[in-house]
Design a protein around this motif. Structure first.
Motif, short mmCIF file in Angstrom:
data_model
loop_
_atom_site.label_atom_id
_atom_site.label_comp_id
_atom_site.label_asym_id
_atom_site.label_seq_id
_atom_site.Cartn_x
_atom_site.Cartn_y
_atom_site.Cartn_z
N LEU A 179 0.82 -1.21 0.00
CA LEU A 179 0.00 0.00 0.00
C LEU A 179 0.86 1.26 0.00
N GLU A 180 1.92 1.24 0.78
CA GLU A 180 2.80 2.41 0.85
C GLU A 180 3.50 2.65 -0.49
N ALA A 181 3.97 1.56 -1.11
CA ALA A 181 4.68 1.69 -2.39
C ALA A 181 3.75 2.20 -3.49
N ALA A 182 2.52 1.68 -3.50
CA ALA A 182 1.55 2.11 -4.50
C ALA A 182 1.22 3.59 -4.34
N ALA A 183 0.96 4.01 -3.11
CA ALA A 183 0.62 5.41 -2.84
C ALA A 183 1.76 6.33 -3.23
N ALA A 184 3.00 5.93 -2.91
CA ALA A 184 4.16 6.76 -3.22
C ALA A 184 4.34 6.91 -4.74
N ALA A 185 4.14 5.82 -5.46
CA ALA A 185 4.32 5.86 -6.92
C ALA A 185 3.26 6.73 -7.59
N ILE A 186 2.01 6.57 -7.18
CA ILE A 186 0.93 7.36 -7.78
C ILE A 186 1.13 8.84 -7.47
N THR A 187 1.52 9.13 -6.24
CA THR A 187 1.74 10.52 -5.83
C THR A 187 2.87 11.15 -6.64
N TYR A 188 3.94 10.38 -6.85
CA TYR A 188 5.08 10.89 -7.62
C TYR A 188 4.68 11.11 -9.08
N ALA A 189 3.96 10.16 -9.64
CA ALA A 189 3.54 10.27 -11.04
C ALA A 189 2.61 11.45 -11.25
N LYS A 190 1.84 11.79 -10.23
CA LYS A 190 0.85 12.86 -10.35
C LYS A 190 1.52 14.22 -10.57
N LYS A 191 2.81 14.32 -10.26
CA LYS A 191 3.53 15.57 -10.50
C LYS A 191 3.66 15.85 -12.00
N TYR A 192 3.61 14.78 -12.81
CA TYR A 192 3.84 14.92 -14.25
C TYR A 192 2.64 14.55 -15.11
N PHE A 193 1.72 13.75 -14.58
CA PHE A 193 0.63 13.23 -15.40
C PHE A 193 -0.72 13.51 -14.74
N SER A 194 -1.67 13.97 -15.57
CA SER A 194 -3.03 14.16 -15.08
C SER A 194 -3.83 12.87 -15.22
N LYS A 195 -3.37 11.97 -16.11
CA LYS A 195 -4.05 10.69 -16.30
C LYS A 195 -3.13 9.57 -15.82
N ILE A 196 -3.61 8.82 -14.85
CA ILE A 196 -2.81 7.75 -14.26
C ILE A 196 -3.67 6.50 -14.16
N GLU A 197 -3.20 5.43 -14.76
CA GLU A 197 -3.85 4.13 -14.57
C GLU A 197 -2.99 3.32 -13.61
N PHE A 198 -3.64 2.71 -12.62
CA PHE A 198 -2.92 1.84 -11.68
C PHE A 198 -3.45 0.43 -11.81
N SER A 199 -2.52 -0.52 -11.96
CA SER A 199 -2.88 -1.94 -12.07
C SER A 199 -2.42 -2.70 -10.83
N ALA A 200 -3.35 -3.45 -10.27
CA ALA A 200 -3.02 -4.37 -9.18
C ALA A 200 -2.66 -5.71 -9.82
N GLU A 201 -1.36 -5.90 -10.11
CA GLU A 201 -0.95 -7.11 -10.83
C GLU A 201 -1.41 -8.36 -10.08
N ASP A 202 -1.92 -9.33 -10.83
CA ASP A 202 -2.46 -10.58 -10.29
C ASP A 202 -3.64 -10.31 -9.35
N ALA A 203 -4.43 -9.29 -9.73
CA ALA A 203 -5.61 -8.94 -8.92
C ALA A 203 -6.55 -10.13 -8.79
N GLY A 204 -6.61 -10.97 -9.81
CA GLY A 204 -7.53 -12.11 -9.80
C GLY A 204 -7.28 -13.08 -8.67
N ARG A 205 -6.04 -13.14 -8.18
CA ARG A 205 -5.72 -14.05 -7.07
C ARG A 205 -5.42 -13.28 -5.79
#
Length: 515
Positions: free
Chosen positions: A118-144
């Motif tokens: 959770l911490e890594a995901a939040a940090a990455a999205i927050t960092y990306a938001k400095k440069y991108f208004s459109k951000i897609e986040f994937s929970a890899e292997d969400a099915g399991r």
């Protein structure tokens, strides 16, 4: 009618198919055709994988104007910076972040606890938001992933600034009921989910990618992700054309549709097949050669009386045109140009003239030249590779009681001619040994396939080869009414691509993720 957004990953996940390695020009050509098809979002590659992939993503981003261009990124700052660099010049850039969430990935791959993910995901999205208004986040292997934890991850992604949350069935494990239920649960339980789009990304390991994507749509998914012809890692991805035509044909049931230009489906399928070297199976839904064929007498009788007895879609719907008279050797340049326009090609005069010359040569060898023949001629040289070597002549001597021998004459970029001869286990082997001697390239033939473009004894044959040299793997294509000439042309094409590819650092397959 609810709109379903289409996210095409043929240039990223599709390129991960074994034996497929697209160069920059090929990626741009496919990207421009996806734009014609009306795809909403194009994932052009994984910029952090190599300088070559970054350059390819940038080239697509600059060429395509009417679709959002996406770069894939791990949840790391250096990857995000690579995507930022790659998407400079894009009209509508978007970053696609991913991080694994399932227990098996957390334990064995990430070696992380839930709170660390959770911490890594939040940090990455927050960092990306400095440069991108459109951000897609994937929970890899969400099915399991545990459903309650997936809800937690989705809520956090929304709070951190994601505009799309993707729920991948990364290993193609789920049934339609299970996968649909995930979307139903997220829609019901995650606060703020109405502010973002939920996306479905399915793999076909158990043959359920398309039906799982449709199950997701029925349960609230706003976007489907897939590839043309269903190409991709392992057994492939959701076939975009299958979902699009299912929604179109069964609007009464799904009450949703894409905004694709459906008449571009056939051409897009054909282009992706040509440039990736992956033939479309004859029985493939929607775009297979037999998809609209009727062999049974009962079926033929029914279709002749009323097409809808056995056809739930018309071939014209996806851009297949029947009943047209083919061109012949007496056809003029104007008719040829009009035929190219009809087939979807608007070429500059010099390319039309070159193609017309090839057409005339073929027309002298064949009684009739079909649309498929013309497409094969055009698409053989659709992507120009610098011709360090050009095949001028081949001569083959063969008998079932003698050793096959081949001689070749090859012209170099600086105008020199190289004449070599060699023997082999067969005619093709002899030709390839002679070309190896002329070019002095030590390569391994990893794959060789022949496909008939049209029917009849004078049909054009298309040869596809894959050559390997160390860490490099390249494809080559050749077309001719003579299969030995087509074989030689494909091999020389691959050698030229190999030389061109060596100018760019190799991309390690181990660095390319599967979402």
């Amino acid at each position: 009618m609810r709109k379903i957004y289409v996210f095409d990953t043929s240039l990223r996940d599709g390129e991960q198919s074994p034996g497929v390695n697209l160069n920059i020009q090929e990626k741009v050509e496919i990207g421009l055709q996806l734009e014609k098809l009306g795809v909403d979002r194009i994932e052009a590659g994984f910029p952090a994988a190599s300088p070559g992939d970054l350059a390819a993503v940038n080239a697509v981003a600059r060429a395509v104007k009417n679709a959002s261009i996406i770069g894939l990124s791990r949840s790391r700052e250096q990857d995000i910076e690579a995507v930022r660099e790659a998407l400079k010049g894009a009209e509508d850039p978007c970053i696609h972040l991913f991080l694994a969430t399932s227990p098996i990935h957390r334990k064995h791959k990430l070696r992380m606890e839930k709170h660390q993910v959770l911490e890594a995901a939040a940090a990455a999205i927050t960092y990306a938001k400095k440069y991108f208004s459109k951000i897609e986040f994937s929970a890899e292997d969400a099915g399991r992933t545990e459903l309650d934890f997936l809800c937690e991850v989705t809520e956090l992604a929304i709070r951190s600034g994601a505009t799309v949350v993707n729920i991948p069935d990364t290993v193609g494990y789920l049934t339609p009921y299970e996968y649909g239920n995930i979307f139903k649960t997220l829609k019901e339980k995650v606060p703020g989910v109405e502010k973002i789009q939920l996306s479905a990304h399915c793999h076909d390991d158990l043959g359920m990618a398309t039906v799982n994507a449709l199950a997701a749509i029925l349960n609230g998914a706003d976007q489907i992700e897939g590839t043309i012809n269903g190409i991709g890692e392992r057994a492939g991805n959701t076939a975009i054309e299958e979902v699009a035509m299912a929604l179109e044909t069964r609007q009464d049931y799904f009450q949703a549709k894409t905004s694709l230009t459906l008449s571009e489906i056939a051409r897009t399928s054909r282009l992706v097949s040509k440039l990736t070297g992956m033939p479309v199976p004859g029985n493939k839904a929607i775009v297979g050669a037999n998809a609209f064929a009727h062999e049974s007498g009962i079926h033929q009788d029914g279709v002749l009386k009323e097409k809808t007895t056995y056809e739930i879609m018309s071939p014209e719907k996806i851009g297949l045109k029947g009943g047209k008279l083919p061109l012949g050797k007496l056809s003029g340049r104007h008719a040829f140009r009009e035929k190219l326009i009809e087939l979807g090609y608007t070429l500059p005069d010099e390319q039309v003239n070159a193609a017309f010359g090839k057409f005339k040569d073929l027309a002298d060898k064949k009684k009739q030249v079909s649309d498929e023949d013309i497409l094969a001629l055009i698409e053989e040289k659709l992507i120009e590779t610098p011709e360090v070597f050009a095949l001028e002549t081949i001569q083959v001597s063969y008998g079932n009681q003698s050793t096959p021998t081949a001689s070749v004459r090859i012209r170099t970029l600086d105008g020199q001619t190289l004449d070599e001869a060699a023997v082999g286990n067969g005619s093709v082997d002899a030709i390839y040994n002679a070309i190896d001697k002329a070019t002095r390239e030590e390569v391994e033939l990893d794959d060789y396939s022949i496909q008939s473009v049209t029917h009849g004894k004078d049909a054009l044959g298309e040869v596809h080869v894959v050559l390997k040299q160390g860490d490099y793997a390249v494809q080559g294509r050749g077309v001719s009414t003579d299969i030995l000439e087509a074989s030689a042309r494909a091999y020389v094409d691959a050698v030229n691509r190999l030389i061109d590819k060596r100018k760019t650092p190799a991309r390690g397959r181990d660095n390319v993720p599967s979402i």
